[in-house]
Each structure stands twice: as structure tokens, then as C-alpha cells.
Enzyme design. Structure first.
Site, short mmCIF file in Angstrom:
data_model
loop_
_atom_site.label_atom_id
_atom_site.label_comp_id
_atom_site.label_asym_id
_atom_site.label_seq_id
_atom_site.Cartn_x
_atom_site.Cartn_y
_atom_site.Cartn_z
N SER A 126 0.84 -1.19 0.00
CA SER A 126 0.00 0.00 0.00
C SER A 126 0.88 1.24 0.00
CB SER A 126 -0.90 0.00 1.24
OG SER A 126 -1.69 1.17 1.27
N CYS A 127 0.34 2.32 -0.51
CA CYS A 127 1.04 3.61 -0.48
C CYS A 127 -0.01 4.70 -0.28
CB CYS A 127 1.88 3.82 -1.74
SG CYS A 127 0.95 3.85 -3.27
N LEU A 128 0.16 5.83 -0.90
CA LEU A 128 -0.83 6.90 -0.76
C LEU A 128 -2.01 6.69 -1.69
CD1 LEU A 128 -1.54 9.65 0.55
CD2 LEU A 128 -0.38 10.73 -1.38
#
Length: 165
Positions: A126-128
């Protein structure tokens, strides 16, 4: 002296002309096909043949609750301090993901504060907003991790869904 090939566009079957046009007139592949008059069958791919890699918010919540996956957030530490983080996830910024996934388990735990995933573990990146997590997923696949997925909505989707629930 190189042998020059001259061909009549009408003498080449329409299927070869279409392939040649698809590849482009200046392409070495198209030139080779025109020069050798060989038939080539290109494999076809469809999205239905590709494994599903996107995880929904609901699925991620279940995975976190049951602890049946390793969730790796590839955002920078300052982003987590500033905006927040997904609970029970491990932060490994995108830059060192490739190196981190090759550490021994003790070094990984010491450096990143969580258990290192094994090549057969389910890993969710996951990231932004999904861009960096896709790059991390690609790196993990290149290191022969077998079950990698991504939470494409990232922190933005997580925060929105958490606020709505």
C-alpha cells in the site's frame, strides 16, 4: 554487400500486411517479416488471464484482523507521521523495498519492526494512492514472491473508508 529485398505490397497476403502495419514500417521486426515472408503467431493476452492483484478496503480489514497477510506500506516515514498509517502494517519506503525483501529475518525485524514475509506469504503493498505500491509489487514479483497484491486505494481510500465507518 548486403542483399536488398524488393517486395510488391500486393504480393504479400493481407494478414502479413496488417501485421507489418501494426509493427510499424520502420520497425526491424516488420522489415524482417517482410524480407523473410515468415508467418508469426503472437500470443494473445487478456485481463481475465491475469491474476487479480487489487485488494479492497473490506478485504484488507479482514486480512489485518486475521493476521493472514503481511501489509507493507511503501510511503515515507514523514508521510506516516503527518497523515497517518494503516494499523498493523510495516513501513518499508519504496526505495529500499528490493533490498529489504532480501534481508535475513532478524535484520528485517530490527530495521522495520515487523516479521519479514516469506516468499510464499500473502503480501499486500500500500502507499498513498496506488502508484508506489504497484512498483513495490513488481519488485517483489521479480524476487520470486508468489502471492503479492496491492491495496490500490492506498492511504487515501483507507482514511476515507475509516471515516465513513
Amino acid at each position: 554487400m548486403a542483399k536488398m529485398f524488393k517486395y510488391d505490397q500486393q504480393a504479400i497476403p493481407a494478414s502479413r500486411r496488417a501485421l507489418s502495419n501494426t509493427l510499424g514500417t520502420h520497425s526491424r521486426c516488420a522489415s524482417y517479416i517482410r524480407a523473410t515472408h515468415k508467418e508469426y503467431v503472437l500470443p494473445s493476452f487478456s485481463l481475465s488471464q491475469m491474476p487479480e492483484t487489487d485488494v479492497s478496503y473490506e478485504t484488507l480489514k479482514k486480512l489485518l484482523a486475521t493476521r493472514t497477510s503481511v501489509v507493507i506500506v511503501v510511503r515515507e516515514p514523514w508521510e506516516l507521521r503527518e497523515y497517518g498509517n494503516i494499523p498493523r502494517s510495516i513501513n518499508v519506503p519504496l526505495g529500499p523495498v528490493n533490498i529489504a525483501l532480501q534481508l535475513n529475518p532478524e535484520e528485517f525485524k530490527e530495521k522495520y519492526g515487523g516479521d519479514m514475509p516469506q516468499p510464499t506469504d500473502l503480501i499486500v503493498f500500500s502507499c498513498l494512492a496506488g502508484i508506489r505500491s504497484q512498483k513495490a509489487l513488481d519488485q517483489a514479483v521479480s524476487l520470486e514472491y508468489k502471492d503479492v497484491q496491492l491495496y490500490a486505494g492506498g492511504w487515501q481510500d483507507w482514511a476515507k473508508c475509516e471515516q465513513e465507518s
